[in-house]
Write a protein that holds these residues in place. Structure first.
Motif, PDB file in Angstrom:
ATOM      1  N   VAL A  83      -0.763  22.673   3.834  1.00 58.08           N
ATOM      2  CA  VAL A  83       0.403  23.545   3.693  1.00 58.08           C
ATOM      3  C   VAL A  83       0.539  24.365   4.968  1.00 58.08           C
ATOM      4  CG1 VAL A  83       0.251  23.705   1.165  1.00 58.08           C
ATOM      5  CG2 VAL A  83      -0.925  25.403   2.598  1.00 58.08           C
ATOM      6  N   THR A  84       1.684  24.989   5.125  1.00 58.32           N
ATOM      7  CA  THR A  84       1.913  25.921   6.217  1.00 58.32           C
ATOM      8  C   THR A  84       2.381  27.230   5.614  1.00 58.32           C
ATOM      9  OG1 THR A  84       2.503  24.131   7.724  1.00 58.32           O
ATOM     10  CG2 THR A  84       3.220  26.349   8.331  1.00 58.32           C
ATOM     11  N   VAL A  85       1.655  28.286   5.881  1.00 57.67           N
ATOM     12  CA  VAL A  85       2.028  29.597   5.365  1.00 57.67           C
ATOM     13  C   VAL A  85       3.127  30.151   6.264  1.00 57.67           C
ATOM     14  CG1 VAL A  85       1.241  31.928   4.837  1.00 57.67           C
ATOM     15  CG2 VAL A  85      -0.302  29.981   4.463  1.00 57.67           C
ATOM     16  N   PRO A  86       4.302  30.431   5.690  1.00 60.37           N
ATOM     17  CA  PRO A  86       5.398  30.949   6.507  1.00 60.37           C
ATOM     18  C   PRO A  86       5.089  32.345   7.059  1.00 60.37           C
ATOM     19  CG  PRO A  86       6.073  30.693   4.202  1.00 60.37           C
ATOM     20  CD  PRO A  86       4.660  30.265   4.302  1.00 60.37           C
ATOM     21  N   ASP A  87       5.685  32.627   8.195  1.00 63.18           N
ATOM     22  CA  ASP A  87       5.432  33.893   8.888  1.00 63.18           C
ATOM     23  C   ASP A  87       5.633  35.119   8.006  1.00 63.18           C
ATOM     24  OD1 ASP A  87       4.818  32.479  11.153  1.00 63.18           O
ATOM     25  OD2 ASP A  87       6.700  32.895  12.180  1.00 63.18           O
ATOM     26  N   HIS A  88       6.637  35.098   7.134  1.00 61.69           N
ATOM     27  CA  HIS A  88       6.912  36.292   6.326  1.00 61.69           C
ATOM     28  C   HIS A  88       5.804  36.578   5.308  1.00 61.69           C
ATOM     29  CE1 HIS A  88       8.566  33.278   3.505  1.00 61.69           C
ATOM     30  NE2 HIS A  88       8.340  34.186   2.579  1.00 61.69           N
ATOM     31  N   LEU A  89       4.899  35.613   5.091  1.00 63.65           N
ATOM     32  CA  LEU A  89       3.770  35.833   4.180  1.00 63.65           C
ATOM     33  C   LEU A  89       2.478  36.170   4.914  1.00 63.65           C
ATOM     34  CD1 LEU A  89       4.407  33.006   1.573  1.00 63.65           C
ATOM     35  CD2 LEU A  89       4.851  35.459   1.337  1.00 63.65           C
TER      36      LEU A  89
END
Length: 88
Positions: A56-62
Motif C-alpha cells: 500500500v501507499t500511505v497518502p501524504d495527508h495521513l
C-alpha cells in the motif's frame, strides 16, 4: 480498545522499531509509540517497511502525528488502505 485486531506481520514490523519495549511486553492498541523509542527517523523507516509489507501507499495527508501515535491509529490507516485496495 483493548483487543488487537491487526495481523502478525504488522506487529512484527512494528516491534522492530520499538527499541524501548521489552520483548515480553505485549503491544497494546493504545501504546504510545514515541514512548517506546519510535523517533522521526524510525517513523520513516517503519512507514516504508509497512508500505512494502502490505503493498500500500500511505497518502501524504495521513502522514501525521496522530497516525503514528499508537498501534491502533497506525493499523487503522493500513487496514483502510487494504480495504480500498481490495475493493478496486
Amino acid at each position: 480498545m483493548t483487543e488487537r485486531h491487526w495481523t502478525g506481520p504488522f506487529e512484527e514490523t512494528l516491534r522492530a522499531y520499538l527499541t524501548l519495549l521489552p520483548a515480553d511486553r505485549p503491544i497494546t492498541p493504545q501504546l504510545r509509540l514515541i514512548d517506546q523509542g519510535l523517533d522521526s527517523l524510525a517513523t520513516v523507516s517503519l512507514l516504508l517497511d509497512l508500505e512494502e509489507a502490505f503493498e500500500v501507499t500511505v497518502p501524504d495527508h495521513l502522514l501525521n502525528e496522530e497516525t503514528f501515535a499508537t498501534p491502533a491509529g497506525l493499523w487503522s490507516v493500513i487496514e483502510s488502505l487494504l480495504a480500498r485496495k481490495h475493493a478496486e
